[in-house]
Motif scaffolding. Structure first.
Motif, PDB file in Angstrom:
ATOM      1  N   ALA A   1       0.821  -1.218   0.000  1.00 35.95           N
ATOM      2  CA  ALA A   1       0.000   0.000   0.000  1.00 35.95           C
ATOM      3  C   ALA A   1       0.854   1.268   0.000  1.00 35.95           C
ATOM      4  O   ALA A   1       0.394   2.331  -0.403  1.00 35.95           O
ATOM      5  CB  ALA A   1      -0.934  -0.007   1.202  1.00 35.95           C
ATOM      6  N   ASN A   2       2.107   1.161   0.428  1.00 35.55           N
ATOM      7  CA  ASN A   2       2.985   2.334   0.429  1.00 35.55           C
ATOM      8  C   ASN A   2       3.586   2.620  -0.939  1.00 35.55           C
ATOM      9  O   ASN A   2       4.303   3.612  -1.113  1.00 35.55           O
ATOM     10  CB  ASN A   2       4.129   2.140   1.427  1.00 35.55           C
ATOM     11  N   GLY A   3       3.344   1.728  -1.909  1.00 36.22           N
ATOM     12  CA  GLY A   3       3.818   1.982  -3.264  1.00 36.22           C
ATOM     13  C   GLY A   3       5.197   1.428  -3.570  1.00 36.22           C
ATOM     14  O   GLY A   3       5.756   1.734  -4.622  1.00 36.22           O
TER      15      GLY A   3
ATOM     16  N   ASP B   1      13.854  -1.671   3.916  1.00 35.00           N
ATOM     17  CA  ASP B   1      12.723  -1.888   4.802  1.00 35.00           C
ATOM     18  C   ASP B   1      11.608  -0.922   4.423  1.00 35.00           C
ATOM     19  O   ASP B   1      11.817   0.023   3.676  1.00 35.00           O
ATOM     20  CB  ASP B   1      13.112  -1.728   6.268  1.00 35.00           C
ATOM     21  N   CYS B   2      10.408  -1.190   4.908  1.00 36.36           N
ATOM     22  CA  CYS B   2       9.245  -0.392   4.540  1.00 36.36           C
ATOM     23  C   CYS B   2       8.335  -0.384   5.748  1.00 36.36           C
ATOM     24  O   CYS B   2       8.278  -1.371   6.487  1.00 36.36           O
ATOM     25  CB  CYS B   2       8.557  -1.039   3.332  1.00 36.36           C
ATOM     26  N   SER B   3       7.620   0.703   5.970  1.00 39.57           N
ATOM     27  CA  SER B   3       6.810   0.818   7.184  1.00 39.57           C
ATOM     28  C   SER B   3       5.648  -0.175   7.217  1.00 39.57           C
ATOM     29  O   SER B   3       5.030  -0.383   8.255  1.00 39.57           O
ATOM     30  CB  SER B   3       6.282   2.248   7.329  1.00 39.57           C
ATOM     31  N   CYS B   4       5.354  -0.823   6.064  1.00 37.89           N
ATOM     32  CA  CYS B   4       4.271  -1.820   6.073  1.00 37.89           C
ATOM     33  C   CYS B   4       4.701  -3.074   6.832  1.00 37.89           C
ATOM     34  O   CYS B   4       3.867  -3.897   7.200  1.00 37.89           O
ATOM     35  CB  CYS B   4       3.832  -2.177   4.654  1.00 37.89           C
ATOM     36  N   GLY B   5       6.006  -3.259   7.013  1.00 38.18           N
ATOM     37  CA  GLY B   5       6.494  -4.385   7.805  1.00 38.18           C
ATOM     38  C   GLY B   5       6.644  -5.694   7.042  1.00 38.18           C
ATOM     39  O   GLY B   5       6.979  -6.720   7.625  1.00 38.18           O
TER      40      GLY B   5
HETATM   41 ZN    ZN Z   1       5.737  -1.974   2.068  1.00 39.06          ZN
END
Ligand code: ZN
Length: 378
Positions: free
Chosen positions: A197-199, A256-260
């Motif tokens: 969802a963060n792209g 890394d990405c905040s979506c985890g």
């Molecule tokens: Zn992500």
């Protein structure tokens, strides 16, 4: 050459599960697309069984493979937001890919209808899907045909062409549809990367070991640089896909990405295959950038292409961009807009025309007149 990833070495050491052995784990050679199409092993890799036909299936897809890749399908579907209660229509040009996608989705509990692109409209009426899985080109055609009513989630598969230019056009007509990319190659029986969802495009850590190597050498690419995607299949026991160079280039943006979800994250617009990216006037014409330069202009339709005539001295290079014009737009304005986008992206202005060559194939057709060969990328 640097060492292969530890997890890959670990799997390769378990020789009882692999149909082949690697002589030196410190120097596992890269398998090229040419090796793969010739069903040849790179040097330093040998089969443990003697009859090649027992080991190689040209098409790696079978029920056992699908069972093995089920965690990858589940991972990709979850990350891309395809819920277990989704009704999914899969419309792809390629027969094998279409059936594989349908079975992959069914395996993990989704209601799925696989349709040929020409039956898309009828398929939408039959299943009334909430999710459409298709190529960027077909997605754009479906938008123009106003077929996406009821779709919440549009999944773009394939590698090139699902960038911001196309998404803007889709959102112009269908503002609430979510769009995600799932990267898929026919050589592996599940998607290898899924957009969250963060792209960001997350590369799987399930079922495959993926390396991001520098464009011109077999070393890990620097963060932020353009990188080759090299895949080792940890699920398929029939057709070895070992350090396989997909030829596709991506841009690594984060680890890394905040979506985890984890895994390496790249820009969702895949740049495409280096072999389809000629040097023109000294700059590399990547398919991803090329598609974006045309689809990003107002008034351009789904079908686009280019003829590239390369000259050894570069000064006489010629690029002709062909595009399908949408009705209701000022043609000279659209042409100017495409020319401007090329100047900004590539530093040169091509000839821009709405006349396609007679043997044109959709999306991207780059013809190298110096060698007389044509490459199609989709
Ligand atoms: Zn992500």
């Amino acid at each position: 050459m640097e060492k292969i990833p530890a997890r890959l070495a670990e799997v390769l050491n378990q020789r009882h599960v692999w149909p082949y052995a690697v002589e030196n784990l410190d120097h596992v050679p890269i398998m090229t697309r040419k090796d793969y199409s010739r069903r040849a092993m790179p040097g330093g890799v040998r089969l443990l069984r003697s009859r090649r036909s027992d080991v190689f299936h040209y098409w790696p897809y079978g029920s056992e493979d699908l069972a093995n890749t089920r965690p990858v399908w589940e991972w990709a579907a979850t990350l891309a937001g395809i819920g277990a209660d989704a009704r999914v229509v899969v419309a792809l040009d390629n027969d094998d890919a279409r059936s594989l996608w349908a079975e992959g989705m069914v395996t993990i509990g989704r209601t799925v209808l696989a349709v040929r692109p020409e039956n898309l409209s009828a398929g939408m009426k039959a299943l009334q899907p909430t999710v459409l899985v298709t190529s960027p080109l077909l997605a754009y055609q479906a938008v123009l045909g106003q077929m996406l009513d009821g779709i919440d989630l549009l999944i773009l598969t394939g590698s090139v062409g699902g960038g911001p230019g196309l998404r803007q056009k889709i959102h112009h007509r269908y503002p609430t549809i979510q769009i995600r990319q799932l990267y898929y190659i026919g050589e592996f029986s599940a998607p290898l990367a899924a957009e969250c969802a963060n792209g960001g495009l997350h590369w799987t850590t399930v079922g495959a070991e993926i390396e991001f190597l520098a464009v011109d050498r077999d070393e890990t690419a620097h963060p932020g640089a353009r990188a080759r995607v090299v895949v080792s299949d940890l699920t398929d026991r029939a057709q070895p896909l070992l350090r396989y160079d997909t030829g596709d280039l991506v841009q690594v943006v984060a680890s890394d990405c905040s979506c985890g979800a984890g895994g390496v994250v790249t820009h969702p617009l895949v740049l495409g295959k280096l072999e389809n990216a000629p040097m023109v006037f000294g700059s590399r014409l990547y398919p991803g950038d090329f598609v974006e330069a045309i689809w990003g202009a107002d008034g351009t339709g789904p079908h686009i292409g280019a003829n590239v005539r390369l000259d050894r001295g570069r000064s006489k290079d010629q690029v002709t961009v062909c595009f399908e014009a949408l009705p209701g737009f000022d043609l000279s304005h659209v042409k100017q807009s495409i020319a401007d986008r090329f100047r900004k992206t590539f530093g040169f202005v091509p000839e821009v025309t709405t006349n396609f060559p007679p043997d044109f194939q959709p999306l991207l057709y780059v013809r190298d007149f110096r060698t007389g060969t044509g490459e199609t990328s989709q």
